[in-house]
Design a protein around this motif. Structure first.
Motif, PDB file in Angstrom:
ATOM      1  N   ALA A   1      28.636 -24.235  -0.494  1.00 48.61           N
ATOM      2  CA  ALA A   1      29.451 -24.401  -1.699  1.00 48.61           C
ATOM      3  C   ALA A   1      29.581 -25.880  -2.080  1.00 48.61           C
ATOM      4  O   ALA A   1      29.640 -26.222  -3.269  1.00 48.61           O
ATOM      5  CB  ALA A   1      30.827 -23.791  -1.474  1.00 48.61           C
ATOM      6  N   ALA A   2      29.596 -26.730  -1.064  1.00 43.31           N
ATOM      7  CA  ALA A   2      29.770 -28.161  -1.334  1.00 43.31           C
ATOM      8  C   ALA A   2      28.628 -28.733  -2.163  1.00 43.31           C
ATOM      9  O   ALA A   2      28.821 -29.691  -2.921  1.00 43.31           O
ATOM     10  CB  ALA A   2      29.901 -28.911  -0.008  1.00 43.31           C
ATOM     11  N   VAL A   3      27.437 -28.137  -2.040  1.00 47.57           N
ATOM     12  CA  VAL A   3      26.285 -28.697  -2.745  1.00 47.57           C
ATOM     13  C   VAL A   3      25.810 -27.804  -3.896  1.00 47.57           C
ATOM     14  O   VAL A   3      24.816 -28.123  -4.550  1.00 47.57           O
ATOM     15  CB  VAL A   3      25.111 -28.931  -1.769  1.00 47.57           C
ATOM     16  CG1 VAL A   3      25.488 -29.976  -0.726  1.00 47.57           C
ATOM     17  CG2 VAL A   3      24.683 -27.633  -1.103  1.00 47.57           C
ATOM     18  N   CYS A   4      26.499 -26.673  -4.128  1.00 42.60           N
ATOM     19  CA  CYS A   4      26.032 -25.745  -5.172  1.00 42.60           C
ATOM     20  C   CYS A   4      27.155 -25.481  -6.173  1.00 42.60           C
ATOM     21  O   CYS A   4      28.049 -24.657  -5.932  1.00 42.60           O
ATOM     22  CB  CYS A   4      25.550 -24.435  -4.543  1.00 42.60           C
ATOM     23  SG  CYS A   4      24.903 -23.285  -5.780  1.00 42.60           S
ATOM     24  N   GLY A   5      27.099 -26.160  -7.275  1.00 31.43           N
ATOM     25  CA  GLY A   5      28.133 -26.019  -8.298  1.00 31.43           C
ATOM     26  C   GLY A   5      28.161 -24.625  -8.896  1.00 31.43           C
ATOM     27  O   GLY A   5      29.221 -24.101  -9.238  1.00 31.43           O
ATOM     28  N   GLU A   6      26.993 -23.989  -9.015  1.00 26.06           N
ATOM     29  CA  GLU A   6      26.945 -22.652  -9.613  1.00 26.06           C
ATOM     30  C   GLU A   6      27.673 -21.639  -8.724  1.00 26.06           C
ATOM     31  O   GLU A   6      28.349 -20.735  -9.219  1.00 26.06           O
ATOM     32  CB  GLU A   6      25.493 -22.232  -9.830  1.00 26.06           C
ATOM     33  CG  GLU A   6      24.825 -22.970 -10.976  1.00 26.06           C
ATOM     34  CD  GLU A   6      23.423 -22.457 -11.251  1.00 26.06           C
ATOM     35  OE1 GLU A   6      23.018 -21.458 -10.623  1.00 26.06           O
ATOM     36  OE2 GLU A   6      22.731 -23.079 -12.070  1.00 26.06           O
ATOM     37  N   CYS A   7      27.492 -21.795  -7.431  1.00 29.32           N
ATOM     38  CA  CYS A   7      28.178 -20.856  -6.519  1.00 29.32           C
ATOM     39  C   CYS A   7      29.688 -21.107  -6.511  1.00 29.32           C
ATOM     40  O   CYS A   7      30.478 -20.167  -6.392  1.00 29.32           O
ATOM     41  CB  CYS A   7      27.609 -20.958  -5.096  1.00 29.32           C
ATOM     42  SG  CYS A   7      26.035 -20.068  -4.932  1.00 29.32           S
ATOM     43  N   ARG A   8      30.083 -22.358  -6.634  1.00 27.84           N
ATOM     44  CA  ARG A   8      31.524 -22.640  -6.726  1.00 27.84           C
ATOM     45  C   ARG A   8      32.102 -22.001  -7.988  1.00 27.84           C
ATOM     46  O   ARG A   8      33.183 -21.409  -7.977  1.00 27.84           O
ATOM     47  CB  ARG A   8      31.779 -24.150  -6.721  1.00 27.84           C
ATOM     48  CG  ARG A   8      31.595 -24.823  -5.366  1.00 27.84           C
ATOM     49  CD  ARG A   8      32.297 -26.183  -5.318  1.00 27.84           C
ATOM     50  NE  ARG A   8      31.869 -27.092  -6.374  1.00 27.84           N
ATOM     51  CZ  ARG A   8      30.798 -27.890  -6.311  1.00 27.84           C
ATOM     52  NH1 ARG A   8      30.023 -27.863  -5.227  1.00 27.84           N
ATOM     53  NH2 ARG A   8      30.494 -28.691  -7.303  1.00 27.84           N
TER      54      ARG A   8
END
Lengths: 168, 236
Positions: free
Chosen positions: B23-30
């Protein structure tokens, strides 16, 4: 302890449990059967059965899952008894509408209708998770499923609701 | 964890806290998780149906006579005497265990009877079967599989005998409740009779464990024994 004081203690214990968990029992029944009148019948039967079986509940901390399991079984019994009866779709819709009545806004109304339209297999674990606060492992135990199956059903249930709300 | 796995987990439980590094590196998943949390809040709100006023059903009287209570054992009237005696017994028991002398089948039978004394509420005469969930909780698959089709099981509880996990079941016999204790880790060489004041029974050797079956003195336990033994498969 005398017999009458034991009975009084038993009744106080029962009343306390019912006061705490009646709303959960009703809402669970309502979402299982999707019918206001049937939900009331199921809860009445469940309350009666809980009274008769109260001595089997050894720990009041376990009362909620115990009562919900009774509701679940009473709901299954209800439909088992009536499985051969003809269901009038119009009547069913009217009864569902009675349960849905009271939504304060259109979006909430749409969401309730979308939850109603979910298959039983998807709706029940969602109710147990969102409304009753159970973990997926607890839901698996209550429904006699593997945890993976519960996760899949929850995942699909939310996607169906998301799609349904987007098409409203 | 990749995007697909993260989203599947989040859709199954929007409060999912695993996969933080993804989640820390994937804005879409956040963003997807935020969307699921918002959806969940709407679901939770929608599920709060109006609840009608409680109408209590007419509750029948519960006859205490339907509970078959085992005969009371002799109690110590003076707690101090009991405490002293208990200490002596405990000390003796420990010393005998340490010396290896404490090996008595009779004590297992006594423990079974004592355990029944502690759970008199289990001995209800009823025709209400317990749920599969309760049975599974009392008889975990790691201990045994109990085929419930041959008996009316009205009580199931995980218990301890000699410090070991023991599923405690009650089935209904012709003369009232029959206690079943599944003891997968209690190996015995031969069947041991149990003789209580108003009850009788037996502890049967079954594979690497044993099963205690105790019922009313009038109960015909032979057929029950056969059914129970045929219903149990140890999985330990």
């Amino acid at each position: 302890m005398t017999s009458s004081s034991k009975e009084g203690e038993r009744r106080r214990r029962y009343d306390k449990l019912v006061a705490v968990f009646y709303q959960d029992m009703y809402r669970y029944a309502a979402w299982l059967c999707r019918d206001k009148a049937i939900a009331e019948d199921v809860v009445q039967e469940a309350l009666l059965r809980a009274w008769k079986s109260l001595d089997a509940l050894r720990d009041d901390d376990a009362a909620k899952p115990w009562l919900l399991t009774i509701v679940r079984r009473e709901n299954a019994r209800y439909f088992e008894r009536r499985r051969l009866e003809t269901v009038d779709i119009d009547d069913l819709s009217a009864s569902q509408a009675a349960l849905l009545a009271g939504a304060p806004n259109e979006e909430l109304d749409d969401m309730r209708a979308a939850i109603f339209e979910l298959d039983d297999d998807y709706r029940e674990p969602l109710v147990l998770q969102v409304l009753m606060g159970y973990s997926t492992s607890e839901i698996a135990e209550m429904m006699g499923l593997k945890q993976g199956a519960v996760l899949t059903r929850l995942h699909r249930a939310r996607h169906k609701l998301k799609d349904s709300m987007e098409t409203q | 964890m990749n995007c697909e796995e993260y989203r599947e987990a989040t859709a199954a439980n929007p409060a999912f806290e695993g996969g933080a590094s993804h989640a820390a590196v994937c804005g879409e998943c956040r963003a997807y998780q935020r969307e699921m949390l918002a959806l969940n809040a709407k679901i939770a709100k929608a599920m709060q149906l109006d609840v009608p006023e409680l109408k209590m059903p007419e509750l029948p009287e519960i006859e205490t006579g339907t509970v078959a209570v085992l005969p009371a054992r002799k109690r110590w009237l003076n707690p101090m005497l009991f405490a002293v005696a208990a200490t002596v017994v405990l000390a003796t028991s420990i010393s005998l265990r340490v010396s290896g002398v404490f090996q008595s089948y009779g004590s297992l039978a006594e423990e079974v009877l004592a355990h029944m004394d502690h759970e008199p509420a289990a001995l209800r005469v009823t025709d209400e079967p317990i749920s599969d969930t309760r049975l599974a909780r009392a008889v975990p698959a790691k201990f045994a599989i109990f085929d419930r089709n041959a008996s009316l099981i009205t009580y199931a509880q995980p218990c301890k005998i000699r410090g070991k996990d023991v599923p405690h079941l009650i089935i209904q016999g012709q003369h009232g409740p029959v206690t079943i204790l599944l003891m997968p880790e209690e190996k015995i060489a031969e069947a041991m009779p149990i003789d209580g004041t108003n009850v009788k029974g037996v502890i049967l050797p079954v594979g690497d464990g044993s099963i205690a079956i105790v019922g009313d003195r009038e109960e015909q336990l032979e057929s029950i024994q056969k059914n129970v033994v045929n219903s149990v498969t140890w999985t330990t």
